[in-house]
Design a protein around this motif. Structure first.
Motif, short mmCIF file in Angstrom:
data_model
loop_
_atom_site.label_atom_id
_atom_site.label_comp_id
_atom_site.label_asym_id
_atom_site.label_seq_id
_atom_site.Cartn_x
_atom_site.Cartn_y
_atom_site.Cartn_z
N CYS A 142 -37.93 14.53 -12.79
CA CYS A 142 -36.85 14.32 -11.94
C CYS A 142 -35.46 13.89 -12.68
O CYS A 142 -35.32 12.72 -12.97
CB CYS A 142 -36.97 13.56 -10.66
N PRO A 143 -34.48 14.75 -12.76
CA PRO A 143 -33.23 14.22 -13.45
C PRO A 143 -32.65 12.99 -12.67
O PRO A 143 -31.87 12.29 -13.27
CB PRO A 143 -32.52 15.37 -13.78
N VAL A 144 -32.70 12.92 -11.36
CA VAL A 144 -32.09 12.01 -10.64
C VAL A 144 -32.66 10.51 -11.00
O VAL A 144 -32.20 9.64 -11.29
CB VAL A 144 -32.25 12.21 -9.19
N CYS A 189 -33.56 22.68 -6.25
CA CYS A 189 -32.89 21.37 -6.77
C CYS A 189 -31.44 21.84 -7.20
O CYS A 189 -31.12 23.02 -7.86
CB CYS A 189 -33.58 20.76 -7.83
N GLY A 300 -35.93 11.91 -6.83
CA GLY A 300 -34.86 11.62 -6.13
C GLY A 300 -34.78 12.02 -4.73
O GLY A 300 -34.19 11.50 -4.01
N CYS A 301 -35.81 12.77 -4.49
CA CYS A 301 -35.82 13.46 -3.17
C CYS A 301 -36.92 12.91 -2.12
O CYS A 301 -37.78 12.85 -2.59
CB CYS A 301 -35.90 14.89 -2.88
N GLY A 304 -40.42 14.43 -2.82
CA GLY A 304 -40.56 15.19 -3.93
C GLY A 304 -39.76 16.59 -4.02
O GLY A 304 -39.00 16.71 -3.13
N CYS A 305 -40.04 17.23 -4.83
CA CYS A 305 -39.02 18.70 -4.92
C CYS A 305 -39.20 19.24 -3.78
O CYS A 305 -38.51 20.29 -3.37
CB CYS A 305 -39.81 19.16 -6.27
N GLY A 308 -36.38 19.12 -1.95
CA GLY A 308 -35.15 19.19 -2.65
C GLY A 308 -34.30 20.03 -1.68
O GLY A 308 -34.47 20.70 -0.59
#
Ligand code: SF4
Length: 366
Positions: A142-144, A189, A300-301, A304-305, A308
């Protein structure tokens, strides 16, 4: 030098006898993956619809442009969260067929690269966590989460092995095998649009589309994924498929480490957090020594994705689809999966040392 194929063969011997072998042979018979075999270009028939593609949809416009250029080979790299997103009962094979109808040359499940990065994380864990006080942070998904650690909690960067995300690994692998290919990542995302442009990894993905944008593309072109014929070619393990929901990365790494070293003295003790607030609380627990865990996964979410911002399904439904798809997998870990082993060899990794130390394709310096 430890050979990855030898590890795979040992595990096959240990856990899978005649029944698995039979299924494996069937699987190879059906295999027609673009990464292994190459694919025919599909016919490109895209109606130009200016009303559906106003200027503000720059990424959709960019994809439309390349799909309309006959000499371009365009690959769709679809995120592990995709199951169920394009309608009830729409199989991965039907989505592949829909994307090909749209003009893509092929579809790659990014879950296969989540498998590869699971193996990397499991081997990193094995290498670095040998005392009760050692720990690792997952780096790859996750980039966040990654930018939170890099920008706010820099003192934890040494505990995050430098790995690219499955999206970047998939893009680089496609471009290695098809150097002129255009790579389009499709997921739930928005942060991935920014990740794809980060200077040290911007060689992998040309455009990021969300599930919502992809649904618009299908609608504009009159393509109904639920009516498409099956174009099956799935190669991911259960481990890679469950990356899309909270706890999936940890579960995948736990299973793989257990398989590498059954009864290992220091087992993986995972802890997960999803959403910015929970990630922050987990990091504070690490800093204050208030956790016994030794493997930390942040998303981040919430959920999870599957949670998103541009998912098409409520996160609980998306998560149920992802779990079901994970259970359906013929193999549960990357080390069991002959396709992953073959792909790794094709990418030039035959030993554990190559894989961990000489991999520009998979490594990132934080
Ligand atoms: S958890 Fe959210 S922000 Fe992180 S990769 Fe998934 S969709 Fe993107």
């Amino acid at each position: 030098m430890e050979s990855i194929r030898r590890l795979h063969e040992e595990i096959l011997k240990r856990e899978y006898k005649a029944e698995k072998q039979r299924k494996e042979e069937m699987r190879y018979d059906q295999m027609d993956c673009l990464l292994l075999a190459g694919e025919e270009k599909t016919e490109r028939t895209i109606p130009v619809c200016e009303t559906v593609f106003p200027e503000k949809f720059a990424d959709l416009n960019a994809v439309r442009e390349v799909l309309l250029t006959p000499e371009k080979q365009v690959y769709a790299l679809i995120a592990p969260a995709f199951m169920g997103q394009f309608g009830e009962g729409v199989s991965p094979g039907a989505i592949r067929a829909a994307l090909k109808r749209a003009g893509f040359s092929g579809m790659v499940e990014v879950a296969v690269f989540a498998d590869i990065l699971t193996l990397k994380e499991a081997l990193e864990f094995d290498r670095h966590v040998n005392r009760d006080t050692d720990f690792l942070l997952t780096s790859c998904c996750c980039p966040v989460w990654v930018s939170m650690i890099r920008n706010i909690y820099g003192e934890l960067v040494p505990y995050m092995p430098g790995a690219v995300s499955p999206m970047i690994a998939a893009g680089r692998a496609v471009k290695k095998m098809h150097p002129d290919a255009v790579t389009v990542f499709i997921g739930p995302c928005l942060a991935k649009k920014k990740e794809a442009k980060e200077p040290d990894i911007c060689d992998a993905i040309d455009v990021v589309l969300t599930f919502q944008e992809t649904a618009m593309l299908f609608e504009a072109m009159g393509i109904a994924p639920q009516q498409m014929e099956e174009d099956a070619s799935e190669h991911s393990s259960g481990a890679g498929r469950i990356y899309a929901r909270t706890g999936g990365v940890s579960e995948a790494v736990v299973r793989t480490v257990e398989q590498l070293h059954p009864g290992r003295k220091i087992a993986v003790r995972p802890m997960q957090a999803d959403g910015g607030k929970a990630c922050k609380q987990m990091i504070e627990a690490i800093q204050e020594g208030k956790t016994e865990a030794n493997f930390f996964e942040g998303m981040g979410c919430v959920g999870g994705c599957v949670g998103g911002p541009r998912a098409l399904l409520p996160r609980e439904e998306g998560s149920a689809y992802v779990d079901h798809y994970g259970k359906e997998a013929l193999y549960q870990t990357p080390l069991e999966n002959p396709y992953v082993i073959e792909l790794l060899e094709k990418l030039g990794f035959s030993t554990v040392e190559d894989f961990l130390e000489k991999s520009d394709l998979l490594t990132r310096h934080f």
